[in-house]
Design a protein around this motif. Structure first.
Motif, PDB file in Angstrom:
ATOM      1  N   ASN A  85       0.858  -1.183   0.000  1.00 14.79           N
ATOM      2  CA  ASN A  85       0.000   0.000   0.000  1.00 14.79           C
ATOM      3  C   ASN A  85       0.896   1.236   0.000  1.00 14.79           C
ATOM      4  OD1 ASN A  85      -2.255   1.621   0.106  1.00 14.79           O
ATOM      5  ND2 ASN A  85      -2.554   1.416   2.299  1.00 14.79           N
ATOM      6  N   ALA A  88       0.747   6.374   0.337  1.00 18.21           N
ATOM      7  CA  ALA A  88       1.130   7.423   1.283  1.00 18.21           C
ATOM      8  C   ALA A  88       2.596   7.793   1.124  1.00 18.21           C
ATOM      9  CB  ALA A  88       0.864   6.960   2.712  1.00 18.21           C
ATOM     10  N   VAL A 251      -0.007  -1.791   6.922  1.00 17.10           N
ATOM     11  CA  VAL A 251      -0.565  -0.769   6.041  1.00 17.10           C
ATOM     12  C   VAL A 251      -1.416  -1.383   4.939  1.00 17.10           C
ATOM     13  CG1 VAL A 251       1.308   0.831   6.530  1.00 17.10           C
ATOM     14  CG2 VAL A 251       1.519  -0.763   4.612  1.00 17.10           C
ATOM     15  N   ASP A 254      -5.180  -0.970   5.460  1.00 13.82           N
ATOM     16  CA  ASP A 254      -5.805   0.355   5.491  1.00 13.82           C
ATOM     17  C   ASP A 254      -6.792   0.527   4.343  1.00 13.82           C
ATOM     18  OD1 ASP A 254      -4.466   1.050   7.783  1.00 13.82           O
ATOM     19  OD2 ASP A 254      -2.804   1.995   6.722  1.00 13.82           O
ATOM     20  N   SER A 289       0.160   6.058   6.140  1.00 11.04           N
ATOM     21  CA  SER A 289      -0.819   5.246   5.421  1.00 11.04           C
ATOM     22  C   SER A 289      -2.208   5.397   6.029  1.00 11.04           C
ATOM     23  CB  SER A 289      -0.390   3.775   5.445  1.00 11.04           C
ATOM     24  OG  SER A 289      -1.349   2.946   4.840  1.00 11.04           O
TER      25      SER A 289
END
Length: 487
Positions: A85, A88, A251, A254, A289
């Motif tokens: 992920n 971010a 993460v 999320d 994240s």
């Protein structure tokens, strides 16, 4: 035209010589920009450097600095988890480059107009004298001194800078580096690698790629399935908040949490803590994240027993999350009032029952006093957000709060009604681990234990019901019936 030309030249120079230091992928990283059209990540002497097309004329070089990882294997495991992920971290680099560009343009516009102002202020007679003096030795020396002063005042010196490379760098396709036995995900097909090779590095990178592909596919599939869940839809006048806890650096989950929130019509989020394993600044990637996933939500949070020190609270506060001061009741979702408290315990990966400063029992009593004082003032606490629901035990027993929510145990409990000594009914509820954490850190390609979330519905200024969602380690979603809270 002269001003714009001078400004453009100055801004280009500032942009190419600027740099930013950011916390990136559990490293302190130096970010610089160029016009190469490539993104280059320099990892250091052990792991290979990477580069790929940026998709624009702007290029970025990221030099990874110090990290708290204890081994290369641990560091690679972090990269794999973050890669599941990465949005971010990408946004953080983009923000750094954007900040450098804005700074360069601002300084360039200011510097570009300076020679014109000086020329104007000199006047015609003095300008003629300056022009006539330029061919002389005195004029050349004066011009040289002015140039040195301007360069010295405007150049962001980087020290001696990197040592010059003695021979051209030989970049090879990632597929060639790891060999034909490793199947590359589509997004890595254009990546190139620059040594070192040998000593098992190729095997380590190949294993990381396999894990990366497996983990990314797993969590993306979960997010897609979560978006299609049949969850209770909020009715007119209701507000829904997502409750999560104990992410422990996972993460990948999320995006799943956000998909559940969207499917359930949530517009707020409660974070009951333990977003990290140790609370150190290398875990900023986890907080980035989380903040990115819920950047458009109303957000309240407390720290857990694994969120050591002040870093987690300070970092998420800067990113727009609401934390609580001692005994302060604040506005919550759906015209409600909410009280919260950070966990007083501090733990690493071992004995979580160690206590320092204010004890668990002390804080439990103080929370109850704060809630009951608010009750006497006509400001009843509708939601008490803590890491461990036991912190709210006294407040419930005295009948001063409607709902106590927390995490900590990594297993779901409740909602369970509690009748206070004043006859008022409140509820206690514990949500499971959002990261699927079996221990204090949940980095991995899949869930280590079932993950849990809850959707809390608010109606008429009080908590009205809770719906629990559990994600099994196999990827199956179990959705509990919506439970109405009756007072």
């Amino acid at each position: 035209m002269v001003w714009l030309t001078l400004s453009a030249l100055a801004a280009g120079g500032f942009f190419l010589t600027g740099e930013r230091t950011v916390d990136l992928a559990s490293h302190e990283a130096r970010v610089t920009a160029d016009f190469s059209g490539r993104i280059t990540v320099r990892t250091g002497p052990v792991l290979p450097n990477l580069r790929a097309d940026s998709g624009s004329p702007i290029g970025v070089e990221v030099e990874l600095g110090k990290t708290e990882a204890g081994s290369v294997e641990e560091l690679v495991a972090r990269y794999v988890a973050i890669g599941g992920n990465p949005d971010a971290q990408i946004a953080k680099v983009e923000a750094a480059v954007r900040d450098m560009a804005i700074d360069a343009v601002s300084r360039g516009l200011a510097l570009g107009i300076l020679p014109m102002l000086v020329w104007r202020l000199l006047g015609e007679r003095r300008r003629r004298e300056v022009v006539e003096a330029l061919p002389t030795r005195r004029g050349v020396v004066g011009l040289f001194v002015v140039a040195l002063v301007v360069i010295g005042l405007t150049t962001p010196w980087r020290g001696l800078g990197p040592a010059p490379r003695e021979r051209p760098e030989r970049w090879v396709p990632l597929a060639e580096f790891v060999g034909p036995s490793v199947s590359l995900p589509e997004e890595l097909e254009d990546v190139e690698v620059l040594g070192p090779a040998g000593g098992g590095v190729e095997r380590l990178v190949g294993s990381a790629i396999d894990s990366y592909g497996e983990g990314r596919e797993f969590y993306e599939r979960l997010a897609e399935d979560a978006a299609d869940l049949e969850l209770r839809e909020p009715e007119e006048g209701e507000t829904v908040a997502l409750l999560l806890s104990d992410r422990h650096d996972n993460v990948g989950m999320d995006q799943v949490a956000r998909a559940i929130a969207d499917a359930g019509g949530a517009e707020a989020v409660f974070d009951a803590g333990d977003d990290t394993s140790t609370g150190e600044d290398w875990e900023a990637f986890s907080l980035d994240s989380l903040a990115s996933a819920f950047e458009d939500f109303d957000r309240w949070a407390v720290t857990g027993n694994h969120d050591h020190g002040s870093f987690v609270r300070a970092y998420l506060t800067d990113l727009g999350w609401t934390y609580f001061n001692d005994g302060e009741v604040v506005d919550g979702p759906g015209d409600t009032r909410i009280l919260g408290a950070d966990d007083p315990r501090s733990s690493g990966l071992g004995n979580w029952r160690d206590e320092s400063g204010l004890t668990f029992a002390d804080l439990r009593a103080r929370i109850a006093d704060a809630a009951c004082d608010a009750e006497e003032d006509g400001d009843r606490v509708d939601t008490l957000l803590v890491h461990d629901r036991n912190l709210g035990g006294d407040a419930l027993e005295r009948g001063c709060v409607d709902l106590v929510v927390g995490g900590h145990t990594h297993t779901q409990f409740g909602p369970e009604p509690v009748t206070g000594s004043n006859g008022a009914v409140g509820y206690e509820y514990t949500v499971g681990t959002a990261g699927g954490a079996a221990y204090a850190i949940a980095i991995g390609t899949k869930l280590r234990r079932p993950a849990g979330f809850a959707l809390i519905t608010y109606r008429d200024g009080e908590p009205a019901g809770i719906q629990s969602i559990t994600v099994q380690t196999t990827g199956r979603f179990d959705v509990d019936d919506y439970e109405e809270l009756v007072y």
